[in-house]
Design an enzyme around this catalytic site. Sequence first.
Site, PDB file in Angstrom:
ATOM      1  N   ASP A  93     -19.502  -7.868   1.289  1.00 21.56           N
ATOM      2  CA  ASP A  93     -18.715  -7.755   2.525  1.00 21.56           C
ATOM      3  C   ASP A  93     -18.565  -6.272   2.838  1.00 21.56           C
ATOM      4  O   ASP A  93     -18.815  -5.400   2.003  1.00 21.56           O
ATOM      5  CB  ASP A  93     -17.364  -8.461   2.355  1.00 21.56           C
ATOM      6  CG  ASP A  93     -16.753  -8.863   3.708  1.00 21.56           C
ATOM      7  OD1 ASP A  93     -17.275  -8.437   4.752  1.00 21.56           O
ATOM      8  OD2 ASP A  93     -15.739  -9.588   3.703  1.00 21.56           O
ATOM      9  N   ASP A 128     -17.438  -6.307  11.300  1.00 18.90           N
ATOM     10  CA  ASP A 128     -16.892  -7.145  12.373  1.00 18.90           C
ATOM     11  C   ASP A 128     -15.382  -6.961  12.427  1.00 18.90           C
ATOM     12  O   ASP A 128     -14.780  -6.426  11.497  1.00 18.90           O
ATOM     13  CB  ASP A 128     -17.230  -8.624  12.127  1.00 18.90           C
ATOM     14  CG  ASP A 128     -16.743  -9.103  10.771  1.00 18.90           C
ATOM     15  OD1 ASP A 128     -17.105  -8.476   9.754  1.00 18.90           O
ATOM     16  OD2 ASP A 128     -15.990 -10.088  10.713  1.00 18.90           O
ATOM     17  N   ALA A 196     -12.142 -14.729  10.053  1.00 18.54           N
ATOM     18  CA  ALA A 196     -10.702 -14.678  10.360  1.00 18.54           C
ATOM     19  C   ALA A 196     -10.028 -16.042  10.338  1.00 18.54           C
ATOM     20  O   ALA A 196      -9.111 -16.311  11.120  1.00 18.54           O
ATOM     21  CB  ALA A 196     -10.468 -13.986  11.706  1.00 18.54           C
ATOM     22  N   CYS A 279      -6.943 -33.233 -15.253  1.00 17.73           N
ATOM     23  CA  CYS A 279      -8.286 -32.660 -15.118  1.00 17.73           C
ATOM     24  C   CYS A 279      -9.058 -32.882 -16.420  1.00 17.73           C
ATOM     25  O   CYS A 279      -8.463 -32.925 -17.495  1.00 17.73           O
ATOM     26  CB  CYS A 279      -8.157 -31.163 -14.820  1.00 17.73           C
ATOM     27  SG  CYS A 279      -9.719 -30.263 -14.861  1.00 17.73           S
ATOM     28  N   CYS A 281     -11.740 -30.893 -17.361  1.00 17.36           N
ATOM     29  CA  CYS A 281     -12.558 -29.719 -17.703  1.00 17.36           C
ATOM     30  C   CYS A 281     -12.296 -29.292 -19.156  1.00 17.36           C
ATOM     31  O   CYS A 281     -11.312 -29.707 -19.761  1.00 17.36           O
ATOM     32  CB  CYS A 281     -12.285 -28.571 -16.720  1.00 17.36           C
ATOM     33  SG  CYS A 281     -10.888 -27.518 -17.151  1.00 17.36           S
ATOM     34  N   CYS A 284      -8.722 -27.951 -19.843  1.00 18.85           N
ATOM     35  CA  CYS A 284      -7.630 -28.926 -19.789  1.00 18.85           C
ATOM     36  C   CYS A 284      -7.738 -29.975 -20.889  1.00 18.85           C
ATOM     37  O   CYS A 284      -6.733 -30.532 -21.324  1.00 18.85           O
ATOM     38  CB  CYS A 284      -7.607 -29.597 -18.420  1.00 18.85           C
ATOM     39  SG  CYS A 284      -7.275 -28.402 -17.111  1.00 18.85           S
TER      40      CYS A 284
HETATM   41  N1  GUN Z   1     -13.332 -12.135   4.792  1.00 19.60           N
HETATM   42  C1  GUN Z   1     -12.470 -13.076   5.248  1.00 19.60           C
HETATM   43  N2  GUN Z   1     -12.503 -13.133   6.602  1.00 19.60           N
HETATM   44  C2  GUN Z   1     -13.416 -12.223   7.000  1.00 19.60           C
HETATM   45  C3  GUN Z   1     -13.896 -11.824   8.295  1.00 19.60           C
HETATM   46  O1  GUN Z   1     -13.496 -12.342   9.344  1.00 19.60           O
HETATM   47  N3  GUN Z   1     -14.855 -10.851   8.301  1.00 19.60           N
HETATM   48  C4  GUN Z   1     -15.331 -10.272   7.161  1.00 19.60           C
HETATM   49  N4  GUN Z   1     -16.284  -9.332   7.246  1.00 19.60           N
HETATM   50  N5  GUN Z   1     -14.890 -10.616   5.943  1.00 19.60           N
HETATM   51  C5  GUN Z   1     -13.944 -11.590   5.876  1.00 19.60           C
HETATM   52 ZN    ZN Z   2      -9.111 -28.277 -15.902  1.00 17.59          ZN
END
Ligand code: GUN
Ligand code: ZN
Length: 494
Positions: A93, A128, A196, A279, A281, A284
């Site tokens: 990201d 963004d 978002a 659970c 796993c 657990c």
């Molecule tokens: N991580 C969570 N939401 C977003 C987003 O809207 N844009 C970016 N780039 N990373 C994110």
């Molecule tokens: Zn578990």
Amino acid sequence: MRECFEVRDWDAAGRIGELEVPRAGVTVETPALLPVINPHVRTIEPSVLEAKFGAEILITNAYSLYGSDEHREDVLERGIHDLYDFSGAIMTDSGSFQLAEYGTIDVDTEEILQFQRDIGSDIGTPVDIPTPPDVPREQAEEELATTQERLELAETVDTGDMLVNGPIQGSTYPDLREAAADHADGTDLDVFPVGAVVPLLNNYRYADMIDLVAAAKRGLGEDAPVHLFGAGHPMMFALAVAMGCDLFDSAAYALYARDDRYLTVRGTEHLEDLDYFPCECPVCASTTPDELEAENARERERLLAEHNLHVTYGEMRRIKQAIRRGNLLELVETRARGHPTMLDGYRALVDHAAQLEETDPVSKDAFFYLSSESAARPEVLRHHQRLERLNAEGNVLLSEGDTNEAYDETWRVTPPFGPFPRDLSDVYPLNAEVPERLDVQAYEQAAEGVSRLVAANPDATFTLAYHDWPETALAAVPDEVSVYQLGVEDGDWD
Ligand code: GUN
Ligand code: ZN
């Protein structure tokens, strides 16, 4: 045609696909989970994610590495795969999250994309603007315009064989989301995150999330891989997959573990509230909540994070198996019973039945009617659309179900589908498994089916012989149909 993504199986708008990530030399099966690696706090080592959980892909924040005195030079020299000791695909990201959080960052799209390329990222992200929900429309439009400029700029950066994300913004305005998706689809970017949505998910606004994903999907081609940015709670995976999301990133497994929260497919529990682990796993099965509480904080965090990952990956496998078997919507329906807001999400999903119908397979294993929402599923809508196109010959007698031998020689009217020729009663989806105690929505849909058939056949005469239809459903039967109530003497109602 987008080269990097191929869909193998469909169920509603959900799909099993293959995302080819050329730079990593791997193909990732979707729906896929991308665990978030915080470069500064590695709760679970990436090599453990790969070896123990079968992680094919992960996500980390390039901006954190870019701004880090500790890691910046090291990662530029060694590359991200070496730094993390991970051989699968790595998505990065861009710092947009920090932008949303702190209002400003000191890097632009060109520079951060080049940095992502230089550290060996397999899928990079431009900067963004994650416009929050419910802002004024002008703000959403202005920020979307900036995001779109940056996607266009991203197209011009030399990113080599790194795939590039084209995030879709537009706040809570479905038309903006659709336009944003349409624009992004026209770029040569590769993966399309719906951005978002974290504030929506944090506030359990699953219905709004579904409406926005549905809008984005309308603007994107079927061959576009879609990521739901920041969505990591396994409770909502089936719902989001059914609307067409392919990739999810989870920071939740680690963040929740840090404050003793335990993920389940029905919601989140606090460790202190658990007397038993619900659970199977390895964590657990081999310890109790009391024993885990008595561990030191680090070990407790590690074990809770492992449990959270087991649940999260387990749900992904369950979803993929459901897509193969054609019962994804039954799984969504089950998950909808875990939390009232999930039920809202499911109701929003079936409000988009026409959109889901476009990719829903014509034949699946069996249609299970599990709740009043089942009546609104795309399979029912498709049957109605067929009735609309069907010209019945002459006089057609409609009977309710197979309960009265005297009236079912040609057509039956079976909730929730409505009218169909008797010969089709063993054919999917009309061979549905339906409970005896049906709710009113199922009858209303049957009446809707009658209406469609009648509308398509203005010259035919119809008689509906019914036994126990509720008043509201009878009221929805068109006036042209003569309605005949069967008494007990007319048949055997056991
Ligand atoms: N991580 C969570 N939401 C977003 C987003 O809207 N844009 C970016 N780039 N990373 C994110
Ligand atoms: Zn578990």
